[in-house]
Design an enzyme around this catalytic site. Structure first.
Site, PDB file in Angstrom:
ATOM      1  N   LYS A  64      27.057   0.375  44.465  1.00 23.93           N
ATOM      2  CA  LYS A  64      26.880   0.972  43.145  1.00 23.93           C
ATOM      3  C   LYS A  64      26.990   2.498  43.199  1.00 23.93           C
ATOM      4  O   LYS A  64      27.479   3.130  42.266  1.00 23.93           O
ATOM      5  CB  LYS A  64      25.530   0.569  42.560  1.00 23.93           C
ATOM      6  CG  LYS A  64      25.440  -0.898  42.194  1.00 23.93           C
ATOM      7  CD  LYS A  64      24.040  -1.238  41.689  1.00 23.93           C
ATOM      8  CE  LYS A  64      23.819  -2.718  41.551  1.00 23.93           C
ATOM      9  NZ  LYS A  64      24.582  -3.348  40.487  1.00 23.93           N
ATOM     10  N   GLY A 105      19.796  -8.192  38.425  1.00 18.94           N
ATOM     11  CA  GLY A 105      18.469  -7.788  37.973  1.00 18.94           C
ATOM     12  C   GLY A 105      17.497  -7.576  39.128  1.00 18.94           C
ATOM     13  O   GLY A 105      16.350  -7.191  38.926  1.00 18.94           O
ATOM     14  N   HIS A 154      23.609  -2.242  25.156  1.00 23.84           N
ATOM     15  CA  HIS A 154      24.528  -2.613  26.234  1.00 23.84           C
ATOM     16  C   HIS A 154      25.897  -2.874  25.607  1.00 23.84           C
ATOM     17  O   HIS A 154      26.062  -3.800  24.823  1.00 23.84           O
ATOM     18  CB  HIS A 154      23.990  -3.873  26.921  1.00 23.84           C
ATOM     19  CG  HIS A 154      24.905  -4.441  27.969  1.00 23.84           C
ATOM     20  ND1 HIS A 154      24.512  -4.669  29.257  1.00 23.84           N
ATOM     21  CD2 HIS A 154      26.197  -4.825  27.916  1.00 23.84           C
ATOM     22  CE1 HIS A 154      25.524  -5.169  29.947  1.00 23.84           C
ATOM     23  NE2 HIS A 154      26.562  -5.290  29.145  1.00 23.84           N
ATOM     24  N   ARG A 165      35.011  -9.798  37.644  1.00 25.60           N
ATOM     25  CA  ARG A 165      35.238 -11.248  37.471  1.00 25.60           C
ATOM     26  C   ARG A 165      35.476 -11.542  36.003  1.00 25.60           C
ATOM     27  O   ARG A 165      35.336 -10.676  35.149  1.00 25.60           O
ATOM     28  CB  ARG A 165      33.991 -12.001  37.925  1.00 25.60           C
ATOM     29  CG  ARG A 165      32.772 -11.539  37.157  1.00 25.60           C
ATOM     30  CD  ARG A 165      31.589 -12.463  37.234  1.00 25.60           C
ATOM     31  NE  ARG A 165      30.626 -12.111  36.205  1.00 25.60           N
ATOM     32  CZ  ARG A 165      29.715 -11.165  36.314  1.00 25.60           C
ATOM     33  NH1 ARG A 165      29.618 -10.473  37.426  1.00 25.60           N
ATOM     34  NH2 ARG A 165      28.896 -10.896  35.321  1.00 25.60           N
ATOM     35  N   VAL A 193      31.195 -14.583  31.299  1.00 23.25           N
ATOM     36  CA  VAL A 193      30.770 -15.690  30.439  1.00 23.25           C
ATOM     37  C   VAL A 193      31.234 -15.439  28.999  1.00 23.25           C
ATOM     38  O   VAL A 193      31.739 -16.334  28.330  1.00 23.25           O
ATOM     39  CB  VAL A 193      29.233 -15.822  30.484  1.00 23.25           C
ATOM     40  CG1 VAL A 193      28.754 -16.889  29.507  1.00 23.25           C
ATOM     41  CG2 VAL A 193      28.754 -16.135  31.892  1.00 23.25           C
ATOM     42  N   ARG A 238      24.772 -18.303  23.487  1.00 19.17           N
ATOM     43  CA  ARG A 238      24.663 -19.136  24.681  1.00 19.17           C
ATOM     44  C   ARG A 238      23.565 -20.162  24.462  1.00 19.17           C
ATOM     45  O   ARG A 238      22.444 -19.804  24.092  1.00 19.17           O
ATOM     46  CB  ARG A 238      24.313 -18.280  25.901  1.00 19.17           C
ATOM     47  CG  ARG A 238      25.352 -17.234  26.212  1.00 19.17           C
ATOM     48  CD  ARG A 238      25.036 -16.617  27.559  1.00 19.17           C
ATOM     49  NE  ARG A 238      25.876 -15.465  27.836  1.00 19.17           N
ATOM     50  CZ  ARG A 238      25.950 -14.879  29.020  1.00 19.17           C
ATOM     51  NH1 ARG A 238      25.210 -15.327  30.023  1.00 19.17           N
ATOM     52  NH2 ARG A 238      26.722 -13.834  29.211  1.00 19.17           N
TER      53      ARG A 238
END
Lengths: 72, 453
Positions: free
Chosen positions: B116, B165, B208, B292, B295, B338
């Site tokens: 990071k 997290g 976010h 990637r 979702v 979701r």
């Protein structure tokens, strides 16, 4: 008398936090279950001494699978 | 072009990838662990291979078994989906060394961006603002105290290789610096094999907001859309939408421009997401890169009409992006809810057997990505995500109404689901006004109870 502490949810064993010979009290955390990536505490329902640890990390659990045996 | 694709994952994302493969005429191989043997998508794939027992370390995280399944079935490419091994450089490298196409950024890029602090330095180098904090790794606790004296507390100590997290510790005062530094380093060594950590200031009342991009191997990077994912609980997203109600067209252009600079500097190719925080004062800060398929990618597919999985497969096959930034237009508004196998009040997991399932028909404004069928046993070993309900319409209020109606018409019996909590969010006045931050769920539940959170 022997009494087992059983899984309260299905899943995988995340960890057992007691060792053989440890004294535990009612309500104390004995193990942690990973159920759908959530960690769930397994608490002792009795006072006693850990006689045997029956599961290790990643072991599969159903509801009621014995995880730890206590001498109560 | 790829001829036969192995999908190294489970659940709804397998169905999703299979759908695009069928349309493109690519043969498919699905894999499964023992408890997933009756998953409905195994019948949709051309072949299905058992890779191991329930324990993910022996199945979906088992590199040898996955690569072995690809070789046995003659697959020439592997799609990792999300989660599991999808961002693991070591796995990507093993896949490439086995002579297979890895659908994702190169192993080298995956390795470097798993740091990071490296990503923060890279962002800084291309003038992309990062969350205020330290760029270099901390040498000792004194640096925390020095930073705290200048910028105040609380501060986050974040592990360089942390994720999901995990690996985030809070320092409230100078007195705690030493203890927290030691604890973070120790967790890093044990959980991630690296003890490096850095400091970040707390961004007050953040939203976010992430940007979906595609980059090919020829120096082209196109941003498709932003997605707002502020509705989350314990870093788990629950409702995502696009466009964000707070992003102006100028800000969108700026976010896209920042994303392109950063992605091109990384040498990244494939689909990916840059996650940003938007502070209460309207400033945007780079947070991290997700290397990637995500979702929530269907939100962007609805807004732009692009099939992100198709682009992933084309880029992995060495093709050029067939369009440019000017060709991207955002149409209407899309939201994803979701559906998790969890108690809607306590968010306690709810594995079990689905006795009956029925849901509304998909159409041009409604899409349901799932891997469910009557009698399917939802195993307790994996992620609780059951389904994603995605709705599109011309305006946000219309799209919200369409999503809520679809959720009301969605019936799952046998397990508890978060559909009632999704509806509660969608009906909340602050959500409808677009007035929320990442603390929304916490505050909403705080009105009644915070049990289980």
């Amino acid at each position: 008398m022997e009494k087992s502490v059983n899984a309260n949810m299905p899943g995988l064993t995340a960890r057992v936090v007691v060792n053989e010979g440890d004294k535990v009290t009612k309500g104390q955390e004995v193990a942690v279950i990973n159920c759908m990536k959530t960690e769930i505490q397994v608490l002792s329902e009795d006072d006693g001494v850990v006689k045997k640890v029956l599961v290790k990390e990643w072991d599969e659990l159903q509801v009621g699978t014995p995880m730890v045996v206590l001498e109560v | 072009m790829i001829k036969k694709l192995l999908i190294a994952n489970r659940g709804e994302i397998v169905s999703r990838i299979l759908r695009t493969c069928r349309r493109m005429g690519i043969a498919t191989v699905a894999v499964y662990s023992e408890p997933d043997g009756k998953a409905p998508y195994l019948r949709e794939a051309d072949e299905a291979v058992l890779i191991g027992p329930a324990n993910p370390v022996q199945s979906y995280l088992n590199m040898e078994a996955l690569i072995g399944a690809a070789q046995k079935t003659g697959a020439d490419a592997l799609h990792p989906g999300y989660g599991f091994l999808s961002e693991r450089g070591l796995f990507a490298e093993a896949v490439v060394q086995a002579g297979l196409i890895w659908v994702g950024p190169s192993p080298q890029v995956l390795r470097t961006i798993s740091s990071k602090s490296y990503c923060r330095q890279l962002a800084h180098a291309v003038a992309v603002p990062v969350i205020p904090g330290t760029l270099d790794l901390l040498q000792d606790a004194r640096e925390i105290v020095q930073y705290g004296e200048q910028h105040g507390y609380p501060l986050f100590v974040k592990l360089d290789r942390g994720g999901g997290g995990k690996g985030i510790e809070v320092v409230q005062s100078a007195a705690e610096a030493e203890e927290v530094f030691k604890r973070a380093s120790s967790i890093g060594r044990m959980a991630f094999g690296h003890d490096g950590c850095y400091l970040e200031s707390v961004v007050a009342r953040p939203r976010h907001i992430e940007v979906q991009f595609l980059a090919d191997g020829f120096g082209n990077c196109v941003c498709l859309s932003e997605r707002e994912c502020s509705i989350q609980r314990r870093h788990q997203k629950i409702i995502e939408e696009g466009p964000s109600v707070v992003v102006t067209p100028e800000e969108r252009r700026e976010l896209f421009e920042r994303t392109r600079r950063l992605v091109l500097r990384m040498g990244y190719h494939g689909a990916g997401t840059i996650e940003n925080l938007r502070a209460a004062d309207g400033q945007f800060y780079f947070m991290e890169i997700n290397a990637r398929l995500q979702v929530e990618h269907p939100v962007t597919e609805f807004l732009t009409g692009h099939d992100i999985v198709q682009h992933q497969l084309e880029i992995a096959s060495g093709e050029r992006l067939p369009f440019q930034q000017d060709h991207v237009t955002l149409r209407g508004h899309a939201l994803e809810a979701r559906v998790y196998a969890e108690d809607p009040e306590t968010f306690f997991p709810s594995p079990g057997t689905i006795s009956r399932i029925s849901f509304p028909a998909e159409d041009g404004g409604l899409r349901i990505d799932h891997a469910l069928a009557d009698g399917f046993v939802v195993p307790p070993f994996y992620d609780p995500l059951l389904a994603k309900v995605i709705a599109w319409d011309q305006t946000r209020p219309q799209a919200v109404a369409r999503l809520a109606q679809a959720l009301r018409d969605f019936r799952i019996e046998g397990v508890k689901t978060t559909i009632p909590s999704n509806l509660k969010i969608l009906e909340h006045p602050r959500f409808l006004e677009g007035d929320f931050t990442t603390a929304f769920i916490h505050e909403m539940l705080g009105e009644k109870t915070t049990a289980g959170i």
